[in-house]
Motif scaffolding. Structure first.
Motif, PDB file in Angstrom:
ATOM      1  N   UNK A 173      30.879  92.274  -6.459  1.00  0.00           N
ATOM      2  CA  UNK A 173      29.828  91.409  -6.148  1.00  0.00           C
ATOM      3  C   UNK A 173      30.048  90.477  -4.926  1.00  0.00           C
ATOM      4  N   UNK A 174      28.929  90.421  -3.940  1.00  0.00           N
ATOM      5  CA  UNK A 174      28.856  89.715  -2.733  1.00  0.00           C
ATOM      6  C   UNK A 174      27.934  88.496  -2.906  1.00  0.00           C
ATOM      7  N   UNK A 175      28.460  87.355  -3.115  1.00  0.00           N
ATOM      8  CA  UNK A 175      27.724  86.175  -3.241  1.00  0.00           C
ATOM      9  C   UNK A 175      28.044  85.366  -1.920  1.00  0.00           C
ATOM     10  N   UNK A 176      29.229  84.830  -1.773  1.00  0.00           N
ATOM     11  CA  UNK A 176      29.557  83.976  -0.630  1.00  0.00           C
ATOM     12  C   UNK A 176      30.422  85.008   0.428  1.00  0.00           C
ATOM     13  N   UNK A 177      30.780  86.122   0.024  1.00  0.00           N
ATOM     14  CA  UNK A 177      31.586  86.940   0.739  1.00  0.00           C
ATOM     15  C   UNK A 177      30.946  87.400   1.973  1.00  0.00           C
ATOM     16  N   UNK A 178      31.561  87.498   3.079  1.00  0.00           N
ATOM     17  CA  UNK A 178      30.842  88.034   4.180  1.00  0.00           C
ATOM     18  C   UNK A 178      31.078  89.693   4.038  1.00  0.00           C
ATOM     19  N   UNK A 179      30.410  90.384   4.799  1.00  0.00           N
ATOM     20  CA  UNK A 179      30.437  91.873   4.591  1.00  0.00           C
ATOM     21  C   UNK A 179      31.527  92.623   4.752  1.00  0.00           C
ATOM     22  N   UNK A 180      32.432  91.959   5.792  1.00  0.00           N
ATOM     23  CA  UNK A 180      33.621  92.619   6.043  1.00  0.00           C
ATOM     24  C   UNK A 180      34.633  92.687   4.874  1.00  0.00           C
ATOM     25  N   UNK A 181      34.483  91.098   4.300  1.00  0.00           N
ATOM     26  CA  UNK A 181      35.384  91.063   3.132  1.00  0.00           C
ATOM     27  C   UNK A 181      34.922  91.783   1.961  1.00  0.00           C
ATOM     28  N   UNK A 182      33.600  91.925   1.783  1.00  0.00           N
ATOM     29  CA  UNK A 182      33.000  92.529   0.373  1.00  0.00           C
ATOM     30  C   UNK A 182      33.390  94.174   0.662  1.00  0.00           C
ATOM     31  N   UNK A 183      33.398  94.969   1.676  1.00  0.00           N
ATOM     32  CA  UNK A 183      33.534  95.966   1.831  1.00  0.00           C
ATOM     33  C   UNK A 183      35.322  96.266   1.642  1.00  0.00           C
ATOM     34  N   UNK A 184      35.889  95.602   2.322  1.00  0.00           N
ATOM     35  CA  UNK A 184      37.550  95.500   2.290  1.00  0.00           C
ATOM     36  C   UNK A 184      37.950  95.366   0.841  1.00  0.00           C
ATOM     37  N   UNK A 185      37.365  94.546   0.195  1.00  0.00           N
ATOM     38  CA  UNK A 185      37.759  94.453  -1.181  1.00  0.00           C
ATOM     39  C   UNK A 185      37.252  95.464  -1.828  1.00  0.00           C
ATOM     40  N   UNK A 186      36.121  96.206  -1.806  1.00  0.00           N
ATOM     41  CA  UNK A 186      35.662  97.138  -2.446  1.00  0.00           C
ATOM     42  C   UNK A 186      36.675  98.566  -2.110  1.00  0.00           C
ATOM     43  N   UNK A 187      36.949  98.585  -0.886  1.00  0.00           N
ATOM     44  CA  UNK A 187      37.800  99.821  -0.766  1.00  0.00           C
ATOM     45  C   UNK A 187      39.289  99.668  -1.347  1.00  0.00           C
ATOM     46  N   UNK A 188      39.548  98.355  -1.353  1.00  0.00           N
ATOM     47  CA  UNK A 188      41.113  98.225  -1.681  1.00  0.00           C
ATOM     48  C   UNK A 188      41.179  98.508  -3.428  1.00  0.00           C
ATOM     49  N   UNK A 189      40.164  98.217  -4.074  1.00  0.00           N
ATOM     50  CA  UNK A 189      39.957  98.373  -5.299  1.00  0.00           C
ATOM     51  C   UNK A 189      40.059  99.912  -5.545  1.00  0.00           C
ATOM     52  N   UNK A 190      38.966 100.558  -4.833  1.00  0.00           N
ATOM     53  CA  UNK A 190      38.785 101.760  -5.280  1.00  0.00           C
ATOM     54  C   UNK A 190      40.133 102.717  -4.788  1.00  0.00           C
ATOM     55  N   UNK A 191      40.813 102.159  -3.911  1.00  0.00           N
ATOM     56  CA  UNK A 191      42.169 102.823  -3.548  1.00  0.00           C
ATOM     57  C   UNK A 191      43.116 102.897  -4.790  1.00  0.00           C
ATOM     58  N   UNK A 192      43.188 101.487  -5.333  1.00  0.00           N
ATOM     59  CA  UNK A 192      44.068 101.179  -6.313  1.00  0.00           C
ATOM     60  C   UNK A 192      43.642 102.279  -7.784  1.00  0.00           C
ATOM     61  N   UNK A 193      42.146 102.249  -7.718  1.00  0.00           N
ATOM     62  CA  UNK A 193      41.794 102.975  -9.061  1.00  0.00           C
ATOM     63  C   UNK A 193      42.303 104.516  -8.577  1.00  0.00           C
ATOM     64  N   UNK A 194      41.991 104.988  -7.571  1.00  0.00           N
ATOM     65  CA  UNK A 194      42.246 106.319  -7.282  1.00  0.00           C
ATOM     66  C   UNK A 194      43.619 106.723  -7.722  1.00  0.00           C
ATOM     67  N   UNK A 195      44.445 105.753  -7.311  1.00  0.00           N
ATOM     68  CA  UNK A 195      46.135 105.983  -7.525  1.00  0.00           C
ATOM     69  C   UNK A 195      46.433 105.863  -8.928  1.00  0.00           C
ATOM     70  N   UNK A 196      45.934 104.867  -9.713  1.00  0.00           N
ATOM     71  CA  UNK A 196      46.453 104.586 -11.118  1.00  0.00           C
ATOM     72  C   UNK A 196      45.480 105.093 -12.046  1.00  0.00           C
TER      73      UNK A 196
END
Length: 243
Positions: A173-196
């Motif tokens: 969810x992007x409320x106060x997050x800037x675009x780079x932070x929002x995409x970076x967080x999404x990719x980080x969680x996606x990577x964790x979900x892919x692995x675990x």
């Protein structure tokens, strides 16, 4: 230029105006300041510092007369108050105060004041959301833990869902997050979900924002597994006839 942009504080002209009035050092410090905060507010924050500087030096009215005549209109005054408010919140943030989630810019539309409200709305209505034509439901692990604020080693996922093909979907969810932070967080969680969790199944990401700006569009254009959604909020009032 949009109607809203016409009333925005002209920051480039402000830098030149300040330098011409003996404030070259001050405006340079504002232009070059390091802002460790939501990058989407950097320009508005600098505008707030320039407004304050010009007001303190008694030259703000001259600046408006020469470079920002619309600053004397109600819409211009609203813009002045907005950038000063962002500056105040940034300074509170530096002192450990005002949480970032309070920074969603005020407008004519009602925005979710807290990320939790949007998160809970999505979780409650997940069955009505389709991603690439596939229905979604909340992810539930073997121990019965559902996908709301799903815990991971790299932080909690706002909403973790599963599509009708068994693929996992990370909602960021992007409320106060800037675009780079929002995409970076999404990719980080996606990577964790892919692995675990995924066990070879497809993992997708969804970024939900009130407005999808150009910065976010560019960021997700090279992340094909991430989709963006905009949300709107609406209240209707209906008079009730008594008796």
């Amino acid at each position: 230029m949009s109607e809203k942009q016409k009333f925005q504080f002209p920051i480039k002209l402000a830098y030149d105006f300040g330098a011409a009035h003996g404030l070259e050092k001050e405006v340079s410090e504002i232009r070059d300041m390091v802002i460790e905060w939501d990058s989407s507010y950097s320009t508005s924050l600098r505008k707030g510092y320039l407004v304050e500087l010009f007001e303190k030096r008694g030259i703000f009215d001259e600046f408006k007369a020469k470079h920002w005549v619309l600053g004397n209109t109600p819409a211009g005054e609203k813009e002045r108050q907005r950038v000063l408010r962002i500056k105040k919140r940034y300074e509170a943030f530096l002192e450990g105060g005002a949480p970032e989630v309070s920074l969603e810019e005020e407008g004519d539309e009602l925005l979710f004041p807290l990320e939790a409200h949007l998160r809970d709305f999505i979780a409650a209505n997940i069955g009505n959301i389709k991603l690439h034509g596939l229905k979604l439901h909340l992810y539930v692990n073997a121990s019965g833990r559902n996908g709301v604020e799903y815990p991971t080693d790299v932080g909690p996922i706002d909403v973790l869902a599963e599509d009708s093909n068994g693929g996992l979907v990370v909602f960021e969810l992007k409320l106060s997050k800037g675009p780079d932070r929002a995409v970076g967080q999404a990719l980080r969680y996606m990577g964790w979900v892919s692995k675990h969790l995924a066990a070879g199944k497809k993992v997708s990401g969804v970024i939900v924002a009130h407005e999808i700006d150009e910065k976010l569009k560019y960021a997700v254009s090279v992340a094909p597994n991430i989709t963006v959604f905009e949300y709107t909020v609406r209240f209707d009032l209906n008079q009730i006839t008594l008796g």
